[in-house]
Design a protein around this motif. Structure first.
Motif, mmCIF file in Angstrom:
data_model
loop_
_atom_site.group_PDB
_atom_site.id
_atom_site.type_symbol
_atom_site.label_atom_id
_atom_site.label_comp_id
_atom_site.label_asym_id
_atom_site.label_seq_id
_atom_site.Cartn_x
_atom_site.Cartn_y
_atom_site.Cartn_z
ATOM 1 N N VAL A 70 8.866 0.271 -1.147
ATOM 2 C CA VAL A 70 8.934 0.474 0.306
ATOM 3 C C VAL A 70 9.199 -0.894 0.926
ATOM 4 C CG1 VAL A 70 7.764 1.258 2.388
ATOM 5 C CG2 VAL A 70 7.308 2.408 0.200
ATOM 6 N N ARG A 71 10.224 -0.971 1.781
ATOM 7 C CA ARG A 71 10.581 -2.248 2.388
ATOM 8 C C ARG A 71 11.038 -2.023 3.823
ATOM 9 N NH1 ARG A 71 15.946 -2.919 -1.403
ATOM 10 N NH2 ARG A 71 17.399 -1.707 -0.100
ATOM 11 N N TRP A 115 0.833 -1.202 0.000
ATOM 12 C CA TRP A 115 0.000 0.000 0.000
ATOM 13 C C TRP A 115 0.873 1.260 0.000
ATOM 14 C CZ3 TRP A 115 -0.397 3.916 3.686
ATOM 15 C CH2 TRP A 115 -1.415 4.850 3.437
ATOM 16 N N LEU A 116 1.917 1.257 0.820
ATOM 17 C CA LEU A 116 2.820 2.413 0.856
ATOM 18 C C LEU A 116 3.529 2.593 -0.485
ATOM 19 C CD1 LEU A 116 4.467 2.175 4.398
ATOM 20 C CD2 LEU A 116 3.049 4.039 3.531
ATOM 21 N N THR A 117 3.937 1.498 -1.088
ATOM 22 C CA THR A 117 4.615 1.581 -2.387
ATOM 23 C C THR A 117 3.698 2.227 -3.420
ATOM 24 O OG1 THR A 117 5.944 -0.381 -1.910
ATOM 25 C CG2 THR A 117 5.730 0.258 -4.223
ATOM 26 N N SER A 118 2.417 1.862 -3.392
ATOM 27 C CA SER A 118 1.450 2.439 -4.324
ATOM 28 C C SER A 118 1.184 3.903 -4.001
ATOM 29 C CB SER A 118 0.155 1.637 -4.283
ATOM 30 O OG SER A 118 -0.845 2.249 -5.073
ATOM 31 N N THR A 119 1.031 4.206 -2.705
ATOM 32 C CA THR A 119 0.710 5.572 -2.280
ATOM 33 C C THR A 119 1.844 6.546 -2.624
ATOM 34 O OG1 THR A 119 -0.647 4.717 -0.465
ATOM 35 C CG2 THR A 119 0.106 7.005 -0.292
ATOM 36 N N LEU A 120 3.085 6.104 -2.478
ATOM 37 C CA LEU A 120 4.243 6.975 -2.700
ATOM 38 C C LEU A 120 4.912 6.699 -4.041
ATOM 39 C CD1 LEU A 120 5.849 6.725 0.867
ATOM 40 C CD2 LEU A 120 4.502 8.629 -0.061
ATOM 41 N N SER A 121 4.193 6.102 -4.966
ATOM 42 C CA SER A 121 4.785 5.665 -6.240
ATOM 43 C C SER A 121 5.359 6.825 -7.053
ATOM 44 C CB SER A 121 3.742 4.910 -7.073
ATOM 45 O OG SER A 121 2.624 5.752 -7.344
#
Length: 637
Positions: free
Chosen positions: A533-534, A521-527
């Motif tokens: 994000v890991r 979700w974070l990876t998509s939100t901050l794409s």
């Protein structure tokens, strides 16, 4: 026969420079004679060189410099029968300083509090002619260019204007007549009409000039009668041509200070002779301190080329690479053509061989210093280390030598730098990489979130703060079999190689499962800003940090490229989260419980922005970040 007088104004910056030279230097005024003799010697060199291709240019059988004293008139004249100048040469060379880049001297002279430093700056900038006004209230220059029929007279009191006048009947060459101010001990003005004083200055500064410096001197015979005889004041000995055993350290220092325009003795002297198919002598010096223009684009290697003691060129770029541009000295080749051009030199195999050997000698001298005189080596590295590291980008033949010389700050000792060899000797058992982090300052590097796990587990990290560090670390794969690894790039899992605190596979699996929903979700939100994000193993106290893949361009290097006009595609980086940080665990809990997406998305932006700020990066939208931060802070009160 003379023509009418033409009055011209100095360029504005030249007027400022003249006033600073005249009024700001209170000691070492003797350098005016050194500079005028040096200019005269250059004129003789140029005539000799041009006459090699044009024998009809002028007579060259008795090239010399004359010093003439007229006590009743209070004048001292420096005369040469060299190349001379035209009217246009005078306007360009003396009426303006912009072409030679001397404008920067103004600020340096204003800032300097040290008289010796100020005097040294004059020599470094090549504006020696202006130093005449320190001791003279009027200067008259008469000159005729070889190959021309008429001469020119230039005259000025140094206040703002100068007069030009065509003069017939002048011999080829240049005479500079100084109408001297009265001797004044308070102003540091010596009696420059004194024979002993003139001899002292010539011996101190110009003894190694290859042309004879002559002066008529009074002689008293046994019967009390007097006569005038012409003496040669300088030895004219080519210091580099003498055996090293016959040269004293004082002679080396004097020669260096004269040719390098430096008031300090050199840090190292290299005197060598090569014999065989290509013979040459070299006398090179490593300075004790860097010139202030070391990083100017106009700075060139400071090695002069002679052929059989005949001057060929200053700043011979074919003899010394750019990263050793601080080295001063002379190379005298025996077998080159006297009319060799710069273009030919660049492709001459013999010169290329000389260059390789000179480079090895210079680097070898610094290496000897490193092993035998650590304190002197540390001073030299502090002055020239940033330039030497440029060699890691351009000199692949000497990469290992340069890496062996490299000295850098590290987390091991805040007071001392370390070599790579010393770092390797201190590496932990099982550690296979040399860790480093680049940044603008030591404080920024030490406080970076990337350093947290390394500090907690006792791993030494090199602190690299020179701009060139951003580039060379990517060009050098390893030292002594150990790869160089940025603590801000790639995956780092120190727990696997630590003796204690080892994370089990079960712990890692459980942790990854806990964040299995949040990370995508974070990876998509901050794409828009990050590519992934890991979870992080390099953080202990910070909530997050931004890292790059192993071969990504760093943000600092990205800025450097853009500053140079090279546009490169923006590089998306990786956001790493500290799974133990309260903010991260709270965000995971909110995400798992279904708190509205806008609030979570704003927290995600704040975490990313905070990570950027922590490494000294630039926020994509500072105003939005500030508004989000103040809104969330106000809701917590």
């Amino acid at each position: 026969m003379s023509s009418s007088v033409e009055t011209l104004e100095f360029q504005a910056e030249t007027r400022q420079l003249l006033q600073l030279v005249i009024h700001s230097i209170y000691s070492n005024k003797d350098i005016f004679l050194r500079e005028l003799i040096s200019n005269a010697s250059d004129a003789l060199d140029k005539l000799r060189l041009e006459s090699l291709t044009d024998s009809a240019l002028a007579e060259t059988t008795d090239l010399h410099i004359s010093l003439e004293v007229d006590k009743p008139a209070r004048t001292l004249t420096v005369r040469d029968n060299g190349i001379g100048m035209t009217r246009d040469d005078l306007v360009e060379v003396i009426g303006t300083i912009a072409k030679s880049g001397t404008a920067g001297l103004l600020e340096k002279l204003k800032e300097s509090k040290d008289n010796a430093t100020e005097a040294g700056l004059i020599g470094q900038f090549g504006v020696g002619f202006y130093s005449a006004f320190m001791v003279a209230d009027k200067v008259t220059l008469r000159t005729r260019r070889a190959g021309t029929d008429s001469g020119t007279q230039w005259e000025s009191d140094g206040e703002g204007t100068y007069a030009l006048q065509a003069v017939d009947g002048l011999p080829v060459g240049t005479s500079v007549t100084l109408h001297l101010k009265p001797a004044d001990s308070e102003d540091g003005l010596a009696d420059y009409l004194s024979e002993s004083k003139i001899r002292q200055i010539v011996k101190r500064y110009s003894d190694f000039i290859r042309w004879p410096i002559r002066m008529a001197a009074e002689r008293t015979d046994a019967d009390g009668g007097s006569s005038r005889e012409t003496d040669t004041l300088n030895s004219m000995k080519a210091l580099w041509a003498r055996p090293r055993s016959e040269v004293t350290e004082e002679e080396y220092n004097d020669f260096y200070q004269q040719t390098g325009h430096d008031w300090l003795p050199p840090a190292a002297t290299i005197h060598m002779r090569a014999e065989g198919t290509f013979e040459y002598e070299a006398l090179l010096f490593i300075p004790s301190q860097a010139p202030f223009d070391l990083f100017s684009r106009e700075t060139k290697p400071g090695v002069q080329l002679y052929v059989k003691r005949v001057f060929i060129m200053d700043d011979c770029e074919a003899l010394m690479p750019q990263y050793l541009r601080f080295v001063k000295g002379v190379v005298d080749a025996h077998d080159l053509s006297l009319n060799v051009s710069r273009e030919i030199l660049q492709h001459d195999r013999q010169i290329a061989g000389v260059r390789r050997r000179l480079v090895k000698k210079v680097l070898g001298a610094i290496k000897d210093m490193q092993s035998k005189d650590a304190e002197r080596y540390a001073k030299v590295w502090a002055q020239f280390g940033r330039v030497l590291k440029e060699g890691l980008l351009e000199d692949t033949d000497n990469t290992e030598t340069l890496l062996g010389l490299l000295s850098a700050a590290s987390t091991h000792d805040p007071e001392k730098t370390t070599t790579l060899r010393e770092y390797v000797e201190r590496m932990k058992d099982g550690q296979d990489a040399i860790y480093y982090l680049t940044g603008e300052t030591r404080a920024m590097v030490e406080n970076s979130p990337h350093m947290e796990a390394f500090a907690a587990k006792g791993y030494e990290v090199l602190i690299l703060t020179d701009p060139v560090d951003e580039v060379w670390v990517d060009r050098v794969p390893a030292f002594d079999g150990h790869r160089l690894q940025s603590v801000a790039k790639g995956q780092v899992d120190l727990a696997e190689s630590a003796d204690d605190g080892k994370e089990t596979d079960a712990d890692r699996t459980r942790r990854e499962q806990d964040f299995a929903d949040l990370l995508p979700w974070l990876t998509s939100t901050l794409s828009e800003h990050v590519k992934e994000v890991r979870l992080s193993s390099r953080l202990t106290t910070s909530a997050a940090c931004v890292v790059g893949d192993a071969h990504d361009v760093t943000p600092t290097l990205e800025k450097m490229y853009r500053a140079m006009g090279q546009q490169i595609p923006p590089v998306k980086r990786i956001l790493e989260l500290n799974p133990a940080h309260p903010l991260v665990t709270a965000l995971r809990t909110a995400h798992d419980s279904g708190v509205d997406d806008p609030a979570r998305a704003e927290i995600a932006e704040l975490i990313y922005g905070s990570a950027l700020l922590a490494e000294g990066g630039d926020l994509p939208d500072p105003a939005r970040f500030t508004r989000l931060l103040t809104d969330h802070l106000s809701r917590t009160l």
